[in-house]
Design a protein around this motif. Structure first.
Motif, short mmCIF file in Angstrom:
data_model
loop_
_atom_site.label_atom_id
_atom_site.label_comp_id
_atom_site.label_asym_id
_atom_site.label_seq_id
_atom_site.Cartn_x
_atom_site.Cartn_y
_atom_site.Cartn_z
N GLU A 10 62.97 162.78 64.80
CA GLU A 10 63.25 163.26 63.47
C GLU A 10 63.78 162.09 62.65
N ARG A 62 60.88 156.46 56.93
CA ARG A 62 59.70 156.21 57.76
C ARG A 62 59.42 154.72 57.92
N GLU A 88 59.53 152.70 61.45
CA GLU A 88 58.28 152.14 61.96
C GLU A 88 58.41 150.65 62.19
N PRO A 94 53.32 153.06 65.78
CA PRO A 94 53.50 154.28 64.98
C PRO A 94 52.17 155.01 64.80
N ALA A 126 53.46 160.40 60.52
CA ALA A 126 54.63 161.26 60.32
C ALA A 126 54.18 162.63 59.85
N ARG A 127 54.87 163.64 60.30
CA ARG A 127 54.60 165.03 59.90
C ARG A 127 55.66 165.47 58.91
N ARG A 128 55.24 166.19 57.88
CA ARG A 128 56.16 166.65 56.84
C ARG A 128 56.77 168.00 57.21
N GLU A 150 58.68 163.68 54.85
CA GLU A 150 58.26 163.13 56.14
C GLU A 150 59.44 163.24 57.10
N LEU A 155 58.41 161.53 63.12
CA LEU A 155 57.64 160.31 63.32
C LEU A 155 57.18 160.22 64.78
N THR A 156 55.88 160.03 64.98
CA THR A 156 55.31 159.94 66.32
C THR A 156 55.02 158.48 66.67
#
Length: 291
Positions: free
Chosen positions: A250, A256, A260, A270, A273-275, A281, A284-285
């Motif tokens: 998170e 972000r 990253e 990276p 990112a999902r919102r 955002e 972060l994956t």
């Protein structure tokens, strides 16, 4: 202040008066929260209150409600008053030693599940800074073959997470430890999760009163730039991630690019990112760098 039409002592009167008190205290949804508090004090459902607003509130429930109302008007979080919070498909116990699970954090669960072709690809899960266990338990609930480990620096938080696992039927697939991030851990994981402290130190006192006054500073304060925890997390990931593994963190609004950059410096990749529901955002994956 408007008058309440119902006679004193009835459900309707208590709700009307409580709504006025909470509105004056700056609560955004005073009528809804008044219903939640009275239902909790009377050990009934909100629907029961609405069905018979002229019902008399028992004396013991009235006293309990009065105490709850005073605490909420002082901006103590609702979840601390009821002791519960919903997250994903789970019902979780909460305490002042943990962050209250929030809907925004469900973006982390969504991103984690989306990072794999199927739940079968997630066998070992690690949740760093587990708090109530919300992230770990939500993923385990969706991945029936997975086993997870949750780590928290606060002993009370780790113990609470273990109780939440048992209450949600997941005790057999989860273990909880007290530790300093991943310092004492060995082994590799398919998925590493974390909702670390990411608020800049100077900004913590300015958070809404429910957060600044009542939630643990340990889980909020991310240092001068809000990135202290991420520095430690990304440094540990290369040894924690299994081949093909993913990490989902998170992040705070606008963080972000900075996170990253830290990840790339640690040899990580990276993946986007999902919102959250507010369009920020939030999750972060990251992946380990391919061999």
């Amino acid at each position: 202040m408007s008058r309440c039409a119902d006679p004193g002592g009835t459900v309707g009167a208590f709700l009307c008066q409580a709504g006025q008190v909470l509105r004056a205290a700056g609560i955004e949804a005073p009528r809804q929260e008044a219903r939640l508090l009275l239902a909790h004090a009377m050990a009934c459902r909100e629907a029961d209150l609405l069905r018979d607003p002229r019902a008399t509130v028992p004396e013991a429930a009235a006293r309990a409600f009065g105490a709850l109302l005073r605490r909420r008007a002082a901006r103590e979080p609702m979840a601390h008053l009821t002791g519960r919070a919903g997250f994903w498909t789970l019902d979780l116990a909460v305490s002042p030693q943990t962050l209250i699970p929030r809907a925004d954090s469900e973006a982390v669960v969504e991103a984690a599940l989306a990072a794999f072709e199927s739940p079968a690809g997630i066998a070992r899960v690690l949740d760093l800074g587990t708090g109530t266990g919300a992230l770990l338990l939500a993923v385990l609930a969706e991945c029936p073959a997975a086993f997870g480990v949750g780590v928290d620096l606060a002993p009370g938080a780790a113990a609470l997470a273990a109780r939440n696992a048992a209450a949600n039927g997941l005790a057999g697939r989860a273990a909880f430890l007290c530790g300093d991030w991943a310092e004492a851990l060995t082994g590799r994981f398919d998925l590493v999760l974390s909702n670390p402290p990411y608020v800049e130190s100077a900004a913590v006192p300015g958070l809404m009163p429910e957060v600044a006054r009542h939630e643990p500073a340990l889980a909020l304060d991310g240092g001068a730039d809000g990135l202290d925890a991420y520095r430690r997390l990304v440094a540990a990931l290369p040894r924690l991630l299994a081949p093909g593994g993913r990490a989902v963190f998170e992040i705070g609004a606008g963080q972000r690019e900075a996170v990253e950059a830290l990840a790339r410096a640690a040899g990580l990749v990276p993946l986007g990112a999902r919102r959250d529901l507010g369009g920020i955002e939030r999750a972060l994956t990251l992946a380990g760098r391919p061999a």
